[in-house]
Motif scaffolding. Sequence first.
Motif, PDB file in Angstrom:
ATOM      1  N   VAL A  26       0.731  -1.202   0.143  1.00 14.88           N
ATOM      2  CA  VAL A  26       0.138   0.153   0.010  1.00 14.88           C
ATOM      3  C   VAL A  26       0.805   1.248   0.123  1.00 14.88           C
ATOM      4  CG1 VAL A  26      -1.778   1.355   1.277  1.00 14.88           C
ATOM      5  CG2 VAL A  26      -2.035  -1.154   1.197  1.00 14.88           C
ATOM      6  N   THR A  27       1.940   1.346   0.900  1.00 15.33           N
ATOM      7  CA  THR A  27       2.744   2.256   1.008  1.00 15.33           C
ATOM      8  C   THR A  27       3.524   2.582  -0.622  1.00 15.33           C
ATOM      9  OG1 THR A  27       3.232   2.043   3.324  1.00 15.33           O
ATOM     10  CG2 THR A  27       4.808   3.426   2.161  1.00 15.33           C
ATOM     11  N   GLY A  28       3.797   1.585  -1.094  1.00 14.33           N
ATOM     12  CA  GLY A  28       4.596   1.516  -2.408  1.00 14.33           C
ATOM     13  C   GLY A  28       3.982   2.223  -3.435  1.00 14.33           C
ATOM     14  N   VAL A  29       2.425   1.820  -3.556  1.00 15.09           N
ATOM     15  CA  VAL A  29       1.567   2.249  -4.540  1.00 15.09           C
ATOM     16  C   VAL A  29       1.302   3.771  -4.356  1.00 15.09           C
ATOM     17  CG1 VAL A  29      -0.708   2.305  -5.620  1.00 15.09           C
ATOM     18  CG2 VAL A  29       0.489   0.139  -5.057  1.00 15.09           C
ATOM     19  N   ALA A  30       1.168   4.176  -3.089  1.00 20.53           N
ATOM     20  CA  ALA A  30       0.925   5.612  -2.664  1.00 20.53           C
ATOM     21  C   ALA A  30       2.226   6.394  -3.126  1.00 20.53           C
ATOM     22  CB  ALA A  30       0.767   5.771  -1.155  1.00 20.53           C
ATOM     23  N   VAL A  31       3.518   6.090  -2.798  1.00 17.21           N
ATOM     24  CA  VAL A  31       4.567   6.868  -3.394  1.00 17.21           C
ATOM     25  C   VAL A  31       4.598   6.796  -5.060  1.00 17.21           C
ATOM     26  CG1 VAL A  31       7.130   6.519  -3.438  1.00 17.21           C
ATOM     27  CG2 VAL A  31       5.797   6.240  -1.282  1.00 17.21           C
ATOM     28  N   LEU A  32       4.454   5.645  -5.347  1.00 14.93           N
ATOM     29  CA  LEU A  32       4.470   5.774  -6.990  1.00 14.93           C
ATOM     30  C   LEU A  32       3.421   6.913  -7.479  1.00 14.93           C
ATOM     31  CD1 LEU A  32       4.623   2.121  -7.988  1.00 14.93           C
ATOM     32  CD2 LEU A  32       6.157   3.864  -8.708  1.00 14.93           C
ATOM     33  N   GLU A  33       2.276   6.771  -6.971  1.00 11.10           N
ATOM     34  CA  GLU A  33       1.305   7.931  -7.746  1.00 11.10           C
ATOM     35  C   GLU A  33       1.723   9.078  -7.434  1.00 11.10           C
ATOM     36  OE1 GLU A  33      -2.142   6.468  -5.580  1.00 11.10           O
ATOM     37  OE2 GLU A  33      -2.952   5.280  -7.255  1.00 11.10           O
ATOM     38  N   GLN A  34       2.772   9.566  -6.436  1.00  9.95           N
ATOM     39  CA  GLN A  34       2.991  10.716  -6.278  1.00  9.95           C
ATOM     40  C   GLN A  34       4.260  11.095  -7.029  1.00  9.95           C
ATOM     41  OE1 GLN A  34       1.560  13.107  -3.984  1.00  9.95           O
ATOM     42  NE2 GLN A  34      -0.086  11.387  -3.905  1.00  9.95           N
ATOM     43  N   ILE A  94      10.905   5.570 -13.891  1.00 11.33           N
ATOM     44  CA  ILE A  94      11.065   5.720 -12.502  1.00 11.33           C
ATOM     45  C   ILE A  94      12.264   5.042 -11.614  1.00 11.33           C
ATOM     46  CG2 ILE A  94       9.541   4.703 -10.470  1.00 11.33           C
ATOM     47  CD1 ILE A  94       7.099   4.344 -12.432  1.00 11.33           C
ATOM     48  N   HIS A  95      12.732   5.901 -10.685  1.00 12.95           N
ATOM     49  CA  HIS A  95      13.954   5.451 -10.190  1.00 12.95           C
ATOM     50  C   HIS A  95      13.879   4.115  -9.395  1.00 12.95           C
ATOM     51  CE1 HIS A  95      17.486   5.231  -7.590  1.00 12.95           C
ATOM     52  NE2 HIS A  95      17.847   6.316  -8.336  1.00 12.95           N
ATOM     53  N   PRO A  96      14.782   3.149  -9.909  1.00 12.56           N
ATOM     54  CA  PRO A  96      14.717   1.788  -9.077  1.00 12.56           C
ATOM     55  C   PRO A  96      14.280   1.776  -7.802  1.00 12.56           C
ATOM     56  CG  PRO A  96      16.639   1.938 -10.310  1.00 12.56           C
ATOM     57  CD  PRO A  96      16.183   3.307 -10.360  1.00 12.56           C
ATOM     58  N   TRP A  97      14.513   2.557  -6.969  1.00 12.59           N
ATOM     59  CA  TRP A  97      14.144   2.385  -5.296  1.00 12.59           C
ATOM     60  C   TRP A  97      12.676   2.277  -5.273  1.00 12.59           C
ATOM     61  CZ3 TRP A  97      11.231   6.163  -3.133  1.00 12.59           C
ATOM     62  CH2 TRP A  97      11.295   7.576  -3.848  1.00 12.59           C
ATOM     63  N   ALA A  98      12.093   3.116  -6.132  1.00 12.66           N
ATOM     64  CA  ALA A  98      10.612   3.207  -5.999  1.00 12.66           C
ATOM     65  C   ALA A  98       9.696   1.948  -6.586  1.00 12.66           C
ATOM     66  CB  ALA A  98       9.982   4.551  -6.475  1.00 12.66           C
ATOM     67  N   ILE A  99      10.353   1.157  -7.479  1.00 11.82           N
ATOM     68  CA  ILE A  99       9.692  -0.024  -7.848  1.00 11.82           C
ATOM     69  C   ILE A  99      10.325  -1.206  -7.582  1.00 11.82           C
ATOM     70  CG2 ILE A  99       8.946   1.216  -9.957  1.00 11.82           C
ATOM     71  CD1 ILE A  99      11.161   0.219 -11.661  1.00 11.82           C
ATOM     72  N   GLU A 100      10.332  -1.329  -6.353  1.00 12.03           N
ATOM     73  CA  GLU A 100      10.975  -2.554  -5.720  1.00 12.03           C
ATOM     74  C   GLU A 100       9.484  -3.534  -5.598  1.00 12.03           C
ATOM     75  OE1 GLU A 100      13.726  -3.809  -3.850  1.00 12.03           O
ATOM     76  OE2 GLU A 100      14.535  -2.394  -5.052  1.00 12.03           O
ATOM     77  N   PRO A 101       9.678  -4.937  -5.464  1.00 15.69           N
ATOM     78  CA  PRO A 101       8.617  -5.568  -5.580  1.00 15.69           C
ATOM     79  C   PRO A 101       7.406  -5.295  -4.708  1.00 15.69           C
ATOM     80  CG  PRO A 101      10.590  -7.148  -5.492  1.00 15.69           C
ATOM     81  CD  PRO A 101      11.068  -5.580  -5.168  1.00 15.69           C
ATOM     82  N   PRO A 102       7.482  -4.823  -3.340  1.00 21.05           N
ATOM     83  CA  PRO A 102       6.070  -4.530  -2.652  1.00 21.05           C
ATOM     84  C   PRO A 102       5.132  -3.370  -3.561  1.00 21.05           C
ATOM     85  CG  PRO A 102       7.811  -4.584  -1.390  1.00 21.05           C
ATOM     86  CD  PRO A 102       8.548  -4.767  -2.587  1.00 21.05           C
ATOM     87  N   ALA A 103       5.985  -2.549  -3.936  1.00 18.06           N
ATOM     88  CA  ALA A 103       5.207  -1.617  -4.900  1.00 18.06           C
ATOM     89  C   ALA A 103       4.790  -2.043  -6.307  1.00 18.06           C
ATOM     90  CB  ALA A 103       5.921  -0.309  -5.172  1.00 18.06           C
ATOM     91  N   VAL A 104       5.494  -2.886  -6.838  1.00 22.46           N
ATOM     92  CA  VAL A 104       4.943  -3.322  -8.073  1.00 22.46           C
ATOM     93  C   VAL A 104       3.847  -4.358  -7.908  1.00 22.46           C
ATOM     94  CG1 VAL A 104       5.804  -5.111  -9.832  1.00 22.46           C
ATOM     95  CG2 VAL A 104       7.215  -3.264  -9.102  1.00 22.46           C
TER      96      VAL A 104
END
Length: 655
Positions: A49-57, A120-130
């Motif tokens: 959930v946190t990873g998706v919220a960061v991606l959207e921002q 997108i920078h790699p740190w923001a697309i770790e498996p939890p966000a994906v």
Amino acid sequence: MLIERLLGALELTVRELDLAGAPDLTGLLGEPCTGTFGIASMSGQSEAVTGVAVLEQIRPGAVPLVAALARRLASHARVAPLLAVAPAITDERGIAAAHGAAQLALAVTTTVAVLHRVGIHPWAIEPPAVLGVAIGTAVLLLREAPMPAGYAAAVLDRARAEYLLPRQTSGSAPVFGHRFALLEDAGVPEADFGGNGLVAVVPGGAVIRTGVETGHVRIGLRILDGPPPDVATGWEEIVEVSWRAAVGGASVVGPHTSDSHLRRVTPPWPGDYRLRVHARGRDDTDERDAEYYELVVWQAPAAPEIVYSRRDRLGHRLRGEPEPARPDQPETAYRWLRHSTLGEAATVTVVTGTNVADVLRAFGADPARPESMRAINDDLMRRQSIDPWVAMLDVGDAVLAVEYNGWQGSTAPVLTRVSAGGRAASMFWNINAVTRLSFAERGEVLLRVEPFGDVDAPPPVTATLADLDFADHYRNKRLMGLVAVQRFTGHGITAEDLARIEAADIGFRIVPDLPTLYPRRPKPGGKRLGPALPEVTAPGIPAEALTALPEPELRDLTWWIAAEAARYAGLGDDPDIAASIAARTLTPDAHLRARRSQLDDGEHRWVWLALHRATNPDPVAAATDTMHAARYAAGPHAANLVANAQAWTIRPTAQ
């Protein structure tokens, strides 16, 4: 929890996906965010959930792009066949699992490809966000995609395999336009009820005509493996019809979805069925919950319609017949009570041959201490207490006593006292459907009973119960009880009486009677039993040791236990307690204090109960019951008290 389980299962797989050939999709989005920013998240929040919220921002539009591309791929000629469930999978759970797995696989691969190709920078697309984005996308795909072709048949096969008879359920049926239905389809069609005035057969089921136009009606439903053994009584309308099920699994339906346990309730097989519809209360649409239905279904060959009962006025009107002249049942006069402040729990007592002050004293209240009813109620609510209190109304040659959520007027001691100069009768009910109907005359309790079925009443009461059928659970027991109270005393309670009581806003707190003392009754084999305790034993004292003691020694033991209870509680020098022990009976002052101790804020309840129980005329009951109360009074010293009492019984001489 499901998200975390999927994250654990797919985390390594996501890292290993081959992205060769995935195009650059940066041009489909605007420029990425630049500059410095911070991220804050709550403890315990899912990583996905946190990873998706960061991606959207940090990359607005990336998540919607995943969903859009996944939808297009799902319908692509080369992808769609890969999403199909294999023909070899035929069970309902297997089809659902395979269908969900295929959509999730499409969502995961699409998400990985998109997020790694939009800058997108790699740190923001770790498996939890994906996986957070992929799971959300899979949910969207599953909502939009039709279930596989074999799924409906698999669901039906499972329902048929698990369906057992007989079964029954109940609930609330939604009503619109004076009708609800038992149907295989969802829509309730218009129907003509001119034939039998209750039920009309339509394709796939039947429509039932209600008295209420819109709202809900209570319904019971029974599915049997054969016809009912007899025709039920107590219903105004009963009609039996045949209907044909195309598939099976009909539901009780109305303009809105019915209760879940009323869906797909009939047998999940096609064929002919019989439906017996029972109805009552259709003429009483102004009374809440008066209208009630029971549907009984069983499989049987088609047969002509049967009408077993046709007694309500609505049915006669619908059939074009003259309405019957039906006298109201006697309890109709008390229907107002259902919607009053006494609706859930109360005791109404009517007393003749006395005055208000004496009735208050008989209840254990002080006529000189009136209080605001609202203040009493607020105090009890604040303390979460059920301490008793009563309100009174003088109606000339009778006194009405009303207890809100109380029951003192149903107890034998109160009835004995209030009826000393004439008659008294009371009706008690509570929210748990417990009731008690009581009658007393000239200081003698004639009857106190939970009215079920035929009430075995003495002659002075018999006439008051005429035509009150307490066995008919569709009639209101509380209201019938009030009719009996009125007949016995010559007075009832009206809505105007209750309004006068509440407008005056005066109540009186009650100091309740002490619990009734019961003897220990012998049972076959020599043991003596009482209503509360299974055996004649005091803790630590063998039964044979007690029963072997002569009565004088039993009395000595009993009062010694009571004195020890007071001593351990620090009340050995209390004047009222000392005087009661010396006299071996509760003095008037001690008796009042003992009664007050039973209130929620009463003091030393167990000490006073020990002293009260010591006065039991039955010596064995006095000893055993006093010991049980004394243990609690002694508290941390209970073991010493028990040991000393045991030693008493084995000494050669009395203490």
